[in-house]
Design a protein around this motif. Sequence first.
Motif, PDB file in Angstrom:
ATOM      1  N   TYR A 403       0.657  -1.281   0.006  1.00 37.24           N
ATOM      2  CA  TYR A 403       0.139  -0.080   0.049  1.00 37.24           C
ATOM      3  C   TYR A 403       0.957   1.422   0.108  1.00 37.24           C
ATOM      4  CZ  TYR A 403      -3.828  -3.042   1.148  1.00 37.24           C
ATOM      5  OH  TYR A 403      -4.976  -4.087   1.143  1.00 37.24           O
ATOM      6  N   ARG A 404       0.606   2.255  -0.639  1.00 42.94           N
ATOM      7  CA  ARG A 404       1.364   3.446  -1.091  1.00 42.94           C
ATOM      8  C   ARG A 404       1.072   4.662  -0.403  1.00 42.94           C
ATOM      9  NH1 ARG A 404       1.692   4.322  -7.605  1.00 42.94           N
ATOM     10  NH2 ARG A 404       2.758   6.483  -6.812  1.00 42.94           N
ATOM     11  N   TYR A 405      -0.369   4.937  -0.149  1.00 46.21           N
ATOM     12  CA  TYR A 405      -0.727   5.985   0.271  1.00 46.21           C
ATOM     13  C   TYR A 405      -1.246   6.155   1.609  1.00 46.21           C
ATOM     14  CZ  TYR A 405      -1.131   6.173  -4.677  1.00 46.21           C
ATOM     15  OH  TYR A 405      -0.948   5.980  -6.285  1.00 46.21           O
ATOM     16  N   ILE A 428      -0.559  13.897   1.127  1.00 49.44           N
ATOM     17  CA  ILE A 428      -0.254  12.810   1.261  1.00 49.44           C
ATOM     18  C   ILE A 428       1.141  12.145   1.062  1.00 49.44           C
ATOM     19  CG2 ILE A 428      -1.349  10.507  -0.251  1.00 49.44           C
ATOM     20  CD1 ILE A 428      -3.532  12.383  -0.732  1.00 49.44           C
ATOM     21  N   GLU A 429       1.270  11.079   1.935  1.00 50.37           N
ATOM     22  CA  GLU A 429       2.678  10.358   1.610  1.00 50.37           C
ATOM     23  C   GLU A 429       2.426   9.073   0.710  1.00 50.37           C
ATOM     24  OE1 GLU A 429       6.334   9.317   2.025  1.00 50.37           O
ATOM     25  OE2 GLU A 429       5.728  10.891   2.997  1.00 50.37           O
ATOM     26  N   ASP A 430       3.174   9.328  -0.474  1.00 53.46           N
ATOM     27  CA  ASP A 430       3.149   8.316  -1.599  1.00 53.46           C
ATOM     28  C   ASP A 430       4.512   7.537  -1.260  1.00 53.46           C
ATOM     29  OD1 ASP A 430       3.658   6.795  -3.922  1.00 53.46           O
ATOM     30  OD2 ASP A 430       2.896   8.306  -5.074  1.00 53.46           O
ATOM     31  N   LYS A 431       4.615   6.263  -0.626  1.00 53.84           N
ATOM     32  CA  LYS A 431       5.843   5.552  -0.636  1.00 53.84           C
ATOM     33  C   LYS A 431       6.637   5.325  -1.711  1.00 53.84           C
ATOM     34  CE  LYS A 431       5.480   1.911   2.024  1.00 53.84           C
ATOM     35  NZ  LYS A 431       4.750   0.635   2.360  1.00 53.84           N
ATOM     36  N   LYS A 432       6.279   5.656  -2.943  1.00 54.51           N
ATOM     37  CA  LYS A 432       7.002   5.320  -3.996  1.00 54.51           C
ATOM     38  C   LYS A 432       7.560   6.760  -4.717  1.00 54.51           C
ATOM     39  CE  LYS A 432       4.967   1.166  -6.036  1.00 54.51           C
ATOM     40  NZ  LYS A 432       4.328   0.578  -7.207  1.00 54.51           N
ATOM     41  N   GLU A 433       6.879   7.860  -4.327  1.00 58.26           N
ATOM     42  CA  GLU A 433       7.013   9.282  -4.994  1.00 58.26           C
ATOM     43  C   GLU A 433       7.262  10.234  -4.211  1.00 58.26           C
ATOM     44  OE1 GLU A 433       4.437   9.787  -8.156  1.00 58.26           O
ATOM     45  OE2 GLU A 433       4.620   7.634  -9.260  1.00 58.26           O
ATOM     46  N   ASN A 524      -5.516   2.116  -2.235  1.00 59.63           N
ATOM     47  CA  ASN A 524      -4.461   1.200  -1.883  1.00 59.63           C
ATOM     48  C   ASN A 524      -4.768  -0.115  -2.224  1.00 59.63           C
ATOM     49  OD1 ASN A 524      -2.326   2.905  -0.826  1.00 59.63           O
ATOM     50  ND2 ASN A 524      -3.312   3.141   1.374  1.00 59.63           N
ATOM     51  N   ARG A 525      -5.906  -0.580  -1.713  1.00 50.38           N
ATOM     52  CA  ARG A 525      -6.350  -1.839  -2.291  1.00 50.38           C
ATOM     53  C   ARG A 525      -6.330  -2.102  -3.609  1.00 50.38           C
ATOM     54  NH1 ARG A 525     -10.991  -2.503   2.473  1.00 50.38           N
ATOM     55  NH2 ARG A 525      -9.656  -3.319   4.142  1.00 50.38           N
TER      56      ARG A 525
END
Length: 546
Positions: A403-405, A428-433, A524-525
């Motif tokens: 899950y990214r966000y 928002i925290e985006d784990k990828k970007e 996320n899902r």
Amino acid sequence: MNPKIVFFDTTLRDGEQSPGVSLDLKQKVEIGKALVELGIDVIEAGFPVTSPGDFEAVKTLAKKVKGATIAALARANKKDIEVAYEALKEAESPRIHTFIATSDIHLTYKLKKNREQVLELAREAVKYACSLCPDVEFSAEDATRSDWEYLTQVVLEAVKAGARTINIPDTVGYTVPQEYYDLIKFLIDKLIEAGYEEDLKAGNLRLSVHCHNDLGLAVANSLSAILAGATQIEGTINGIGERAGNAALEEIIMTLKTRKDFFEKKLGYPLQVDINTRKIVPISQLVSKYTGMIVQPNKAIVGANAFAHESGIHQHGVICERTTYEIIDPAEVGWTGSAIVLGKHSGRHAIGFKLKSRGWQFDDQVLNLVFEKFRTEIKDVLKKIDEEYVEGILLDIFLEKKYRYYLISSQVISVCSGSLKPIAQVEIEDKKEGKKVSVGLGVGPIDAAYKATAEALGYTFKKDTNKKHLKLIEFNISALTGGTSAEGVCGVIIENEKGFRTAGLGRDGDIVIASIKAFLKALNRLEAFEEKGEYLKNQILSLREK
């Protein structure tokens, strides 16, 4: 007695007399044709003398609806009977249904006539109706509050005058099953004594019943009358009608079908019920749609919950063998099947059944984990639990690391009036970007927050070739506790361009934040499933694969 049970439907006459109901001509014809498909023998199309519209409706049904007898109601006087016949005369099989009250209370306060006068009116009305139409039905209005000996006199005179169907209505829903049984039996015995036994056996003379539901006994009374020898049953679809309504024909039909063994044993001869029961639910829904009278969910046979199971014990039984908790196959009355409804009382078996029906395979260890999260996170939060919420738990177990966000912060400014719109800013925290910040305008604070969130993550709720499109399928908010500081919970279901749906729940003291959390959970899902979901779906899931 003749084994054939004649079903007389008065949805278009007595049913339309329900307060607030008014059917147009096209709707009446459509319902009439649906009644023929169901297998109804007699359709009471209306009361022609009451208005030009009713006359036209009966006349049109007489012309256009074939395959059933079309009846029209008429009081016991020449004008009513003439108008009824004029409306009916083009019918394939017409019936004049004439009536007069026989109870002392009606004679005294409504008709203001004595018994001899009413007896003469009944006799002459039937005789005149028979001179115009070979099929005549006579009803003794308020029969169940009438003196039995006097009622017998009226019935015998009507039969002598030519009526071949005698209706004994419980006009105000006053009687009870045993009393009604005794009355019908009493009248049949009197007809046999008068020499009409062979006519009754051959079906050339029928005793009919028309029960109202003021005490909730219309169906029970109708069935009791059948046990006493009545061979025509009058009622309506969904039990609609004046006051508390009429006997619900679908309930009577399915009782006779389901408990045929009991009725035939008691009667001593086979019953013939010529009804296409698979048409019951479709016509119920048609009548509900056109009348605007919603069928209560727990209504027998046709209610939305009639074949729905939420209790874990019941769900387990039905999943193993339908007949453990269902005495009727739902398909037999027109439903697509039993409904396993997820709710606070659902158990492991229902959860597993729902997930497997969506294509997932897993072992008991995984099912136990899903059920535990369902029990602690969902079941006491949502009253209506869609399958997507349970599927979301399964995705969490295997895909949560992807899950990214995550919501860092949000700010919403609302306005009370003027041309300004509510505005929302989300971080928002985006784990990828990395962090994403965006602003959105909306018709309300949540709408603004959702537009800002979608914008930040490259989505849109409008068609846009440069962004991924989302559709908001369901959105609801409720309070978990009382007071102004109550914790709110938001449930949301979204759908991507491929038609895949996911759900998310969010909880917070601020309903806007709860709504954003729910949206991000669903998103996320959705993205994790797009990346890994199909791989998982094609595997036998187990904890080892995690």
